[in-house]
Scaffold this active site. Sequence first.
Site, PDB file in Angstrom:
ATOM      1  CB  CYS A   1      -0.171 -66.891 -22.287  1.00 36.05           C
ATOM      2  SG  CYS A   1       0.342 -66.182 -20.705  1.00 36.05           S
TER       3      CYS A   1
ATOM      4  CB  CYS B   1      -3.851 -70.304 -15.576  1.00 29.94           C
ATOM      5  SG  CYS B   1      -2.077 -70.526 -15.940  1.00 29.94           S
TER       6      CYS B   1
END
Length: 266
Positions: A73, A184
């Site tokens: 992440c 992302c």
Amino acid sequence: MDTRPIALFDSGSGGLSIWKSIVSLLPLESTVYMGDHRYIPYSTKNVEFIQRRGKCAIQFLISRKAKIIVVACNTATVAGIDYFRKIFPDIPIVGVVPVIKTAAKMSQKKKFGVLSTERTAKSDYQKKLIRTFASDCEVYPVGNTQLVSLIENGEKDSVRVVELLEKLLNPLCKKDVDVLVLGCTHFPFLRTQIQKIIGKSVLILDSGDAVAMQVKRILEHENLLSDNQKPTHQFFTTGNPAKVRDVISRLLERGIVVKTVPDSVQ
């Protein structure tokens, strides 16, 4: 040889793009994945909250006999990688950051975009990467968190996603960029739609292969590689396991089983 699993965690399902790269490069490795779906998205949370959730996730993954942790992440990496390494010094921890350095090398026009969550786009960490590795380039950060929620709601191919991507990417088209960094881990699942909008001539980069290579290097160096001919892959969530199973199955294009984490991790 070490048959313990490679462990990954993310705020939700986006880290599965990293999981795919790792499984492709290291097919004999077992894995365990935890999605913190109950608290998604991390990008709207403060640093202390993200660090606290990351600590819980890592403790759980260590209890599953993990031999290496991948913070799959971008937001959690930016907010907590140094903290995680400090409080868990006995296990290798790999983070995910936008591939700014690669983009700067690959861009012929010296103009590229970075599509990430709003927190990552505004972070000092990303700004430092740009200053350090892309000082000779025009870099256009674009931050958006709504895309993450849409992907997690199973709307990867929806009209809403396409309309939002057009709104975000059309200004980059006008800037005549030749590289787009996906900052992302959710966004590689939108690669097809993004490529159609940004144009075939624009190179799209994500962190998956780089992270997988780093994991391999560490496992080789520490003599932790597996030779397991029947690796296993386990998936856990802090959210609704049935809903998460449906979303993940569509993202991975395969049927999977998703289990709920213990109450202590919730």
